[in-house]
Design a protein around this motif. Structure first.
Motif, PDB file in Angstrom:
ATOM      1  N   ARG A 141       0.949  -1.117  -0.143  1.00  0.00           N
ATOM      2  CA  ARG A 141      -0.080  -0.108   0.052  1.00  0.00           C
ATOM      3  C   ARG A 141       0.913   1.260  -0.148  1.00  0.00           C
ATOM      4  O   ARG A 141       2.078   1.072   0.451  1.00  0.00           O
ATOM      5  N   GLN A 152       3.945   1.930   2.681  1.00  0.00           N
ATOM      6  CA  GLN A 152       4.403   0.737   3.384  1.00  0.00           C
ATOM      7  C   GLN A 152       5.506   0.034   2.068  1.00  0.00           C
ATOM      8  O   GLN A 152       5.813  -1.096   2.451  1.00  0.00           O
ATOM      9  N   ASP A 193     -10.548  -2.728   4.961  1.00  0.00           N
ATOM     10  CA  ASP A 193      -9.134  -2.455   4.634  1.00  0.00           C
ATOM     11  C   ASP A 193      -8.974  -0.912   4.591  1.00  0.00           C
ATOM     12  O   ASP A 193      -9.412  -0.397   3.678  1.00  0.00           O
ATOM     13  N   ARG A 194      -8.444  -0.208   5.154  1.00  0.00           N
ATOM     14  CA  ARG A 194      -8.207   1.140   5.288  1.00  0.00           C
ATOM     15  C   ARG A 194      -6.674   1.927   5.930  1.00  0.00           C
ATOM     16  O   ARG A 194      -6.402   0.827   6.632  1.00  0.00           O
ATOM     17  N   GLN A 195      -6.549   3.027   5.658  1.00  0.00           N
ATOM     18  CA  GLN A 195      -5.150   3.380   6.189  1.00  0.00           C
ATOM     19  C   GLN A 195      -5.041   5.160   6.147  1.00  0.00           C
ATOM     20  O   GLN A 195      -5.671   5.519   5.450  1.00  0.00           O
ATOM     21  N   ASP A 221      -2.285   8.076   6.706  1.00  0.00           N
ATOM     22  CA  ASP A 221      -1.002   8.114   7.161  1.00  0.00           C
ATOM     23  C   ASP A 221      -0.691   9.742   7.051  1.00  0.00           C
ATOM     24  O   ASP A 221      -0.863  10.247   6.049  1.00  0.00           O
ATOM     25  N   PHE A 258       0.396   6.797  11.822  1.00  0.00           N
ATOM     26  CA  PHE A 258       0.206   6.199  10.719  1.00  0.00           C
ATOM     27  C   PHE A 258      -0.963   4.938  11.631  1.00  0.00           C
ATOM     28  O   PHE A 258      -0.728   4.639  12.413  1.00  0.00           O
ATOM     29  N   GLU A 259      -1.991   4.821  10.851  1.00  0.00           N
ATOM     30  CA  GLU A 259      -2.964   3.992  11.328  1.00  0.00           C
ATOM     31  C   GLU A 259      -3.522   3.149  10.172  1.00  0.00           C
ATOM     32  O   GLU A 259      -3.691   3.492   8.943  1.00  0.00           O
ATOM     33  N   VAL A 260      -3.627   1.770  10.512  1.00  0.00           N
ATOM     34  CA  VAL A 260      -3.976   0.800   9.295  1.00  0.00           C
ATOM     35  C   VAL A 260      -4.815  -0.152   9.914  1.00  0.00           C
ATOM     36  O   VAL A 260      -4.645  -0.683  10.907  1.00  0.00           O
ATOM     37  N   SER A 289      -6.635  -3.866   8.470  1.00  0.00           N
ATOM     38  CA  SER A 289      -6.644  -4.842   7.556  1.00  0.00           C
ATOM     39  C   SER A 289      -7.263  -6.390   8.088  1.00  0.00           C
ATOM     40  O   SER A 289      -7.324  -6.430   9.237  1.00  0.00           O
TER      41      SER A 289
END
Length: 771
Positions: free
Chosen positions: A104, A107, A316-318, A320, A349-351, A353
């Motif tokens: 992603r 990353q 699924d998200r992110q 940054d 940063f937050e992810v 999954s």
């Protein structure tokens, strides 16, 4: 999927190349360059054409690229614009000695010249072997390298081979430097660019960028840059089910079905103020802020579901978001120039999954969600993985640089850095019985703080033995410290027993590493004439040691080192119309830091110094102004990187990796070819450009249990544009032949998935410049 490239340079199945040695490869590439130079001998009418000089700061002073005895690539502002480079993947594709993985945006993991352990995204394990710089600050992070939007950037410099003296930690195999444009008090300048694009069988996207340079006086200027980049998706999240064996529970992905679900939005702002304090001193203050928000993943499951399709059972998200602030003060002390460079990076940063596949064969059902005699009836064991990371990274460097025109030239400096990384990795099972959770709905958690710090002194000394021969010696002496503290585990492990507890189990990680060492560099360069430079270099690069999450055997690991030997050529030919640079190298990697899993020691991944490897190869880069209107650029790298001894993590006689196997993510061959032709069109300056890149097949992992060979691929980009009266309009097409590339076969979410490139994309771009 195209399994093989039709190009002449795909040597995988060619009888002529099947058994070629490194020396034969060097000869073949050199012959191509030599024949090209002779076949395209300059007619008298072209005698006045010359390539523009490329100025770089690779040795922390401004010099011509052709005078720097280092193998390097420099992509300047005009080239970045022409190639439509906006992100990490765009520019790495143009650099043959560099490979990368990126599931992603934000990353990315970077590798150079084959020095690759496969990388990792576990922030408790070893760091990367390539350093990334944003202006004066290293911004390298474990598995989370910044994906800086590329706009109003002066150049990207890529230094190949160990840079352990001037740049230090993580510059083990090389480094990559993003150098932004600085304020200029000499005149007003502004501009904007807008673009819109459509992805084949995918979504649409757009981009808006702009900058302004405002002189505030004869001695001060402000430069402000902004951008917003909306990338459309091309992966479909499709209907599927997953069934868990112990409970028999079946979960559907219906809630998460979505077409073109992998989208990205990147917004940012950059500002810099430069003030000439007097005739000898200058101060530049800068700030950059960027936020990247993504939905979906860039993986598909072509074998089980089909091309560009994947199934997901959780969101699924992110997000940054980062801010970098910097101060650079430069002054003339008379006997030397002094530079202070201080920077501070704050990154959140937050992810999220989907990690549900882990529960099919892991410990989740038998001990947490379907341990019915202890926690009650079975519940859905599907897992949502969450990582929340907060990075605070400060660096300070003070250096003295002698005048460039002296026979004896030197740089002396001191460096300090501190990086605090707080990371909370959570494995959430929403319906879990609270008694089985370490807190809230988490069956497992890693909530830790990692602090890395380093102090160093460094220097390089060059002496002209005569008008042609120069010797350089460099050193770096460093002290590093890493601490790791916090909690990792479940209610049962590693400390028992905390089921039905009102509070989370107590912290159980408290490790510390301290170490010191040094690196060296020795270089001899010989100026054959004003247009040809030969050089030989021996140098070292390193990764600092660190601490593991255990107090048992293997609580710490030491620094590992790469020692490189390199011969290089820098040449300007044909009265300045051709630039031909090449290097051949051999690199030895000792005491490799490698993450491993051995349940006899710990049920967590650890790092140890194990094994050795070597990398041998060559690289070349040539630019040729064939006519007044046609410019050609070709860059090529051949690399053979291998383990030189077996690796057996359990010491049971069954190796995890074998001596002689290729290191992961190291294609034997990689090249980039660009042709740009200008012509008169509609009363303005027209241009057409073609760019093709080829990446050879390579392996995805160092361990035999997960190791697969990923196919080679070729990607071609085209553009047609018109420049007139300060504006530019362009039609572009990327991945023209719709190549579906295997960028990364991975099991990061337990299931086997493949990170894939973007399909054919066609778009329009319009820009204006004002002075």
């Amino acid at each position: 999927m195209n399994k093989e490239s039709p190009s002449l340079f795909n040597t995988k199945d060619s009888p002529k190349f099947k058994t070629t040695t490194l020396s034969q490869r060097v000869f073949q590439a050199s012959l191509i360059g030599a024949l090209g130079a002779n076949m395209l001998a300059a007619p008298a009418a072209l005698a006045q054409l010359q390539l523009e000089e490329v100025v770089v700061t690779a040795q922390k002073r401004s010099e011509s690229l052709q005078d720097v005895p280092i193998s390097m690539n420099a992509i300047n502002s005009d080239q970045l614009d022409a190639l439509n480079v906006t992100n990490f993947g765009d520019y790495v594709a143009q650099i043959p000695s560099v490979s990368f993985t990126q599931r992603r945006p934000g990353q990315a993991q970077l590798f150079m010249r084959g020095i690759s352990d496969g990388g990792n995204s576990n922030q408790s394990l070893q760091g990367p072997a390539v350093a990334i710089y944003l202006d004066e600050q290293p911004v390298t992070a474990i598995g989370l390298n910044l994906d800086v939007h590329v706009y109003d950037v002066a150049r990207i410099e890529v230094l190949m081979g160990p840079q352990g003296t001037l740049y230090g930690a993580a510059s083990q195999a090389g480094n990559l430097r993003i150098i932004t444009k600085k304020p200029d008090p000499s005149g007003f300048e502004a501009g904007f660019d807008v673009a819109a694009e459509s992805i084949s069988d995918g979504d649409t996207g757009y981009m808006v960028e702009g900058f302004v340079n405002i002189p505030l006086s004869d001695s001060a200027a402000l430069r402000v840059v902004g951008w917003r980049d909306e990338d459309g998706g091309y992966i479909d999240s499709v209907a599927d089910t997953i069934t868990y064996p112990l409970s028999g529970i079946t979960k559907s992905s219906a809630q998460y079905v979505e077409k073109d679900f992998n989208t990205s939005t990147k917004t940012g702002l950059r500002a810099a103020l430069k003030v000439d304090l007097d005739e000898s001193w200058t101060a530049t203050v800068s700030a950059i802020h960027q936020q990247t928000e993504t939905d979906g993943i860039w993986d598909h499951d072509p074998d089980a579901l089909g091309s560009l399709e994947v199934s997901r059972f959780f969101d699924d998200r992110q997000d940054d978001e980062w801010t970098q602030m910097g101060l650079v003060v430069e002054g003339d002390l008379g006997f030397a120039d002094l530079t202070y460079a201080g920077s501070y990076l704050d990154r959140d940063f937050e992810v999220y999954s989907d990690y549900s596949a882990y529960s099919i064969s892991g410990y989740v059902e038998p001990y947490y969600t379907c341990y019915s005699s202890y926690f009650g009836p079975c519940v859905d064991p599907s897992i949502q993985f969450i990582n929340e990371t907060d990075i605070k990274f400060e660096t300070h460097e003070l250096r003295l640089t002698s005048a460039q025109d002296q026979r004896f030239r030197w740089i002396l400096g001191a460096f300090y850095m501190k990086n605090e990384t707080k990371y909370d990795s959570q494995w959430s099972v929403p319906p879990i019985n609270p008694g089985a959770a370490v807190r809230d709905d988490l069956y497992f958690e890693t909530d830790q703080v990692r602090e890395d710090s380093e102090t160093a002194v460094f220097g390089e000394f060059s002496y002209d033995l005569n008008d042609q021969l120069t010797a350089t010696f460099g050193f770096r002496d460093f002290d590093s410290e890493t601490t790791l503290s916090g909690f990792v585990g479940t209610v049962w492990w590693p400390d028992c027993c905390y089921a039905f507890s009102d509070t989370r189990p107590p912290d159980n990680v408290n490790s510390k590493f301290e170490g010191s060492d040094n690196t060296f560099k020795f270089n001899v360069s010989y100026k054959v004439d004003d247009n040809t430079l030969l050089y030989a270099t021996a140098s070292e690069g390193y990764r600092p040691g660190g601490a593991n999450r255990t107090q048992q055997l293997g609580a710490t690991y030491e620094a590992d080192f790469v020692t490189a030997y390199e011969l290089g050529l820098k040449s300007t030919l044909m009265d300045g119309r051709m630039r031909f640079n090449a290097a051949v190298y051999s690199m030895d990697w000792d005491d490799m830091q490698l993450g491993f899993f051995n349940p006899a020691i710990s049920l967590l991944g650890l790092v140890d110094n194990v094994g050795t490897a070597e990398s041998q190869g060559f690289e070349l880069d040539t630019t040729f102004l064939a006519t007044e209107r046609l410019e050609l650029n070709f860059s090529y790298a051949y690399n053979k990187a291998e383990l030189t001894e077996d690796y057996d993590s359990r010491n049971d006689g069954t190796p995890d990796a074998l001596s002689g196997q290729d290191l992961p993510f190291t294609p034997d061959s990689k090249w980039a070819l660009t042709a740009r032709y200008t012509f008169d069109w509609m009363g303005g300056d027209g241009y057409a450009m073609a760019n093709t890149t080829f990446t050879d097949s390579m392996y995805n992992d160092i361990f035999l249990s997960n190791r697969e060979e990923m196919d080679s691929y070729t990607v071609t980009n085209l553009s047609l544009g018109l420049e007139q009266n300060g504006w530019t309009a362009e039609l572009f097409a990327s991945n023209v032949f719709n190549e579906e590339a295997e960028l990364y076969i991975n099991t990061a979410d337990i299931r086997r998935l493949v990170t894939v490139n973007r399909p054919r994309t066609i778009g329009l771009r319009f820009g204006m410049r004002f002075e």
